[in-house]
Design a protein around this motif. Sequence first.
Motif, PDB file in Angstrom:
ATOM      1  N   GLY A 146      21.167 -37.542 -57.849  1.00 18.15           N
ATOM      2  CA  GLY A 146      21.562 -36.430 -58.695  1.00 18.15           C
ATOM      3  C   GLY A 146      23.067 -36.430 -58.935  1.00 18.15           C
ATOM      4  N   GLN A 147      23.496 -35.543 -59.834  1.00 18.88           N
ATOM      5  CA  GLN A 147      24.917 -35.441 -60.131  1.00 18.88           C
ATOM      6  C   GLN A 147      25.318 -33.978 -60.298  1.00 18.88           C
ATOM      7  OE1 GLN A 147      26.895 -38.386 -62.629  1.00 18.88           O
ATOM      8  NE2 GLN A 147      24.920 -39.277 -63.140  1.00 18.88           N
ATOM      9  N   VAL A 148      26.554 -33.683 -59.884  1.00 22.05           N
ATOM     10  CA  VAL A 148      27.170 -32.377 -60.109  1.00 22.05           C
ATOM     11  C   VAL A 148      28.445 -32.616 -60.882  1.00 22.05           C
ATOM     12  CG1 VAL A 148      28.176 -30.334 -59.043  1.00 22.05           C
ATOM     13  CG2 VAL A 148      26.220 -31.462 -57.953  1.00 22.05           C
ATOM     14  N   HIS A 149      28.670 -31.818 -61.921  1.00 21.87           N
ATOM     15  CA  HIS A 149      29.835 -32.051 -62.778  1.00 21.87           C
ATOM     16  C   HIS A 149      30.335 -30.740 -63.373  1.00 21.87           C
ATOM     17  CE1 HIS A 149      27.729 -31.248 -66.579  1.00 21.87           C
ATOM     18  NE2 HIS A 149      26.679 -31.759 -65.975  1.00 21.87           N
ATOM     19  N   GLY A 150      31.545 -30.791 -63.875  1.00 22.99           N
ATOM     20  CA  GLY A 150      32.116 -29.717 -64.671  1.00 22.99           C
ATOM     21  C   GLY A 150      32.275 -30.203 -66.098  1.00 22.99           C
ATOM     22  N   HIS A 151      33.418 -29.908 -66.710  1.00 22.48           N
ATOM     23  CA  HIS A 151      33.869 -30.455 -68.002  1.00 22.48           C
ATOM     24  C   HIS A 151      33.181 -29.879 -69.220  1.00 22.48           C
ATOM     25  CE1 HIS A 151      35.650 -33.220 -70.835  1.00 22.48           C
ATOM     26  NE2 HIS A 151      34.463 -33.693 -71.183  1.00 22.48           N
ATOM     27  N   SER A 152      31.864 -29.872 -69.247  1.00 23.10           N
ATOM     28  CA  SER A 152      31.147 -29.378 -70.422  1.00 23.10           C
ATOM     29  C   SER A 152      29.798 -28.838 -69.980  1.00 23.10           C
ATOM     30  CB  SER A 152      30.962 -30.496 -71.463  1.00 23.10           C
ATOM     31  OG  SER A 152      30.158 -31.539 -70.945  1.00 23.10           O
ATOM     32  N   THR A 153      29.153 -28.148 -70.893  1.00 21.33           N
ATOM     33  CA  THR A 153      27.887 -27.512 -70.532  1.00 21.33           C
ATOM     34  C   THR A 153      26.923 -27.548 -71.708  1.00 21.33           C
ATOM     35  OG1 THR A 153      26.872 -25.472 -69.689  1.00 21.33           O
ATOM     36  CG2 THR A 153      28.722 -25.220 -71.188  1.00 21.33           C
ATOM     37  N   ILE A 154      25.644 -27.362 -71.405  1.00 22.81           N
ATOM     38  CA  ILE A 154      24.603 -27.411 -72.437  1.00 22.81           C
ATOM     39  C   ILE A 154      24.284 -26.036 -72.990  1.00 22.81           C
ATOM     40  CG2 ILE A 154      23.570 -29.547 -71.609  1.00 22.81           C
ATOM     41  CD1 ILE A 154      21.471 -27.821 -70.141  1.00 22.81           C
ATOM     42  N   VAL A 155      25.030 -25.007 -72.573  1.00 20.30           N
ATOM     43  CA  VAL A 155      24.794 -23.660 -73.068  1.00 20.30           C
ATOM     44  C   VAL A 155      26.118 -23.002 -73.434  1.00 20.30           C
ATOM     45  CG1 VAL A 155      22.705 -23.347 -71.681  1.00 20.30           C
ATOM     46  CG2 VAL A 155      24.908 -22.597 -70.772  1.00 20.30           C
ATOM     47  N   ASP A 156      26.017 -21.909 -74.176  1.00 22.90           N
ATOM     48  CA  ASP A 156      27.162 -21.027 -74.409  1.00 22.90           C
ATOM     49  C   ASP A 156      26.922 -19.769 -73.577  1.00 22.90           C
ATOM     50  OD1 ASP A 156      29.607 -20.265 -76.120  1.00 22.90           O
ATOM     51  OD2 ASP A 156      28.255 -18.550 -76.360  1.00 22.90           O
ATOM     52  N   PHE A 157      27.717 -19.585 -72.538  1.00 22.08           N
ATOM     53  CA  PHE A 157      27.448 -18.490 -71.607  1.00 22.08           C
ATOM     54  C   PHE A 157      27.638 -17.099 -72.215  1.00 22.08           C
ATOM     55  CE2 PHE A 157      28.285 -21.973 -68.539  1.00 22.08           C
ATOM     56  CZ  PHE A 157      27.075 -21.931 -67.863  1.00 22.08           C
ATOM     57  N   PRO A 158      28.695 -16.840 -72.982  1.00 22.73           N
ATOM     58  CA  PRO A 158      28.864 -15.478 -73.502  1.00 22.73           C
ATOM     59  C   PRO A 158      27.709 -15.009 -74.392  1.00 22.73           C
ATOM     60  CG  PRO A 158      30.932 -16.679 -73.646  1.00 22.73           C
ATOM     61  CD  PRO A 158      29.876 -17.682 -73.269  1.00 22.73           C
ATOM     62  N   THR A 159      27.175 -15.923 -75.205  1.00 21.20           N
ATOM     63  CA  THR A 159      26.098 -15.536 -76.117  1.00 21.20           C
ATOM     64  C   THR A 159      24.707 -15.868 -75.577  1.00 21.20           C
ATOM     65  OG1 THR A 159      26.203 -17.671 -77.289  1.00 21.20           O
ATOM     66  CG2 THR A 159      27.610 -15.867 -78.106  1.00 21.20           C
ATOM     67  N   ARG A 160      24.681 -16.546 -74.426  1.00 19.84           N
ATOM     68  CA  ARG A 160      23.419 -16.955 -73.808  1.00 19.84           C
ATOM     69  C   ARG A 160      22.547 -17.755 -74.777  1.00 19.84           C
ATOM     70  NH1 ARG A 160      21.423 -13.075 -68.945  1.00 19.84           N
ATOM     71  NH2 ARG A 160      23.489 -12.688 -68.056  1.00 19.84           N
ATOM     72  N   THR A 161      23.162 -18.742 -75.386  1.00 17.39           N
ATOM     73  CA  THR A 161      22.452 -19.622 -76.308  1.00 17.39           C
ATOM     74  C   THR A 161      22.606 -21.069 -75.843  1.00 17.39           C
ATOM     75  OG1 THR A 161      24.409 -19.730 -77.744  1.00 17.39           O
ATOM     76  CG2 THR A 161      22.724 -18.091 -78.284  1.00 17.39           C
ATOM     77  N   TRP A 162      21.720 -21.930 -76.356  1.00 16.04           N
ATOM     78  CA  TRP A 162      21.704 -23.337 -75.953  1.00 16.04           C
ATOM     79  C   TRP A 162      22.537 -24.183 -76.902  1.00 16.04           C
ATOM     80  CZ3 TRP A 162      19.133 -24.962 -71.541  1.00 16.04           C
ATOM     81  CH2 TRP A 162      18.322 -23.998 -70.925  1.00 16.04           C
ATOM     82  N   ARG A 163      23.124 -25.244 -76.335  1.00 23.41           N
ATOM     83  CA  ARG A 163      23.928 -26.189 -77.109  1.00 23.41           C
ATOM     84  C   ARG A 163      23.438 -27.617 -76.854  1.00 23.41           C
ATOM     85  NH1 ARG A 163      28.695 -26.668 -75.118  1.00 23.41           N
ATOM     86  NH2 ARG A 163      29.742 -27.322 -77.038  1.00 23.41           N
ATOM     87  N   CYS A 164      22.134 -27.804 -76.878  1.00 25.05           N
ATOM     88  CA  CYS A 164      21.560 -29.114 -76.587  1.00 25.05           C
ATOM     89  C   CYS A 164      20.232 -29.246 -77.316  1.00 25.05           C
ATOM     90  CB  CYS A 164      21.355 -29.294 -75.083  1.00 25.05           C
ATOM     91  SG  CYS A 164      20.209 -28.095 -74.359  1.00 25.05           S
ATOM     92  N   GLY A 165      19.706 -30.454 -77.314  1.00 23.85           N
ATOM     93  CA  GLY A 165      18.433 -30.705 -77.955  1.00 23.85           C
ATOM     94  C   GLY A 165      17.264 -30.154 -77.169  1.00 23.85           C
ATOM     95  N   GLU A 166      16.108 -30.103 -77.814  1.00 24.55           N
ATOM     96  CA  GLU A 166      14.935 -29.478 -77.224  1.00 24.55           C
ATOM     97  C   GLU A 166      14.466 -30.191 -75.955  1.00 24.55           C
ATOM     98  OE1 GLU A 166      12.006 -26.719 -76.606  1.00 24.55           O
ATOM     99  OE2 GLU A 166      13.705 -26.652 -78.003  1.00 24.55           O
ATOM    100  N   ARG A 167      14.522 -31.521 -75.928  1.00 24.54           N
ATOM    101  CA  ARG A 167      13.987 -32.184 -74.742  1.00 24.54           C
ATOM    102  C   ARG A 167      14.883 -31.981 -73.518  1.00 24.54           C
ATOM    103  NH1 ARG A 167      14.213 -38.711 -75.233  1.00 24.54           N
ATOM    104  NH2 ARG A 167      16.409 -39.035 -75.735  1.00 24.54           N
ATOM    105  N   ILE A 168      16.158 -31.734 -73.727  1.00 23.86           N
ATOM    106  CA  ILE A 168      17.017 -31.361 -72.601  1.00 23.86           C
ATOM    107  C   ILE A 168      16.729 -29.926 -72.200  1.00 23.86           C
ATOM    108  CG2 ILE A 168      19.402 -30.964 -71.873  1.00 23.86           C
ATOM    109  CD1 ILE A 168      20.229 -33.280 -73.649  1.00 23.86           C
TER     110      ILE A 168
END
Length: 252
Positions: free
Chosen positions: A181-203
């Motif tokens: 497994g991996q743990v990372h920072g830098h970027s994310t697959i969601v937008d936290f303030p609006t609680r929306t996703w920033r990635c494709g459906e299979r992710i």
Amino acid sequence: MTRIVVVGDVGGCVTHLAEAMAGVVEDEDTVVVQVGDLVDRGPDSTGVLRFVAERLATAPRRWIQLIGNHEEQYLDGEVFWPEPISDEDTQLLRSWWLRDRIRVAAALRTADGEEFLLTHAALTVDAWNELGAPVTAGTAADLLNTRPEELLRDERGPLWAEAGSDVYESWLRAGVPPPFGQVHGHSTIVDFPTRTWRCGERIRQRSTVDWDARHTVTRIGGARFIGCDPRHGRTGAPRWSPLVFEGATLLG
């Protein structure tokens, strides 16, 4: 075995860092791993560096500092951030790098035996192959800590890769399960303030989100990829928490 606390990107928000570390840094059974991007964006990068400097001076075995792309830019003179830190802070970062106070990677094993590689932005399949396809997180961390310069400066390397489009998609396409497994920072697959996703459906189908702690977990081939960048921005996240592994063991 110990308690390992992983702190995501700080980005100049020293008050948020200090509040999260209250009662943590004093605990002799706790090790903190900070995944980089201490500076820029927020109001007090100098304060963040002074906070970390004290930890590195007084308890270096209990504070593991990783490098992010926002630190790396100050090491080679090619600064991309429009509001750079001071010359004094730049020299402090360079001294940490020269004295091995900053690492590229760390690795841990959980109480359940799950292994994680910790880096700023995570390893894509191509980066993993470039390292020689290590089969354990500890070996991957050791190889990264030799500071392979070309890989560290690569836009899809462990300091720069985007979580969804570069890292997770590469492992989904790989045809082989991730070896750890991996743990990372830098970027994310969601937008936290609006609680929306920033990635494709299979992710998205493979992911869960702790909106309050600001962590994401994406499962690929039996391995977990955990994002812990709280996206503090200019003023800091209103609510967030470090990632905690109870009864874990540092590898290497």
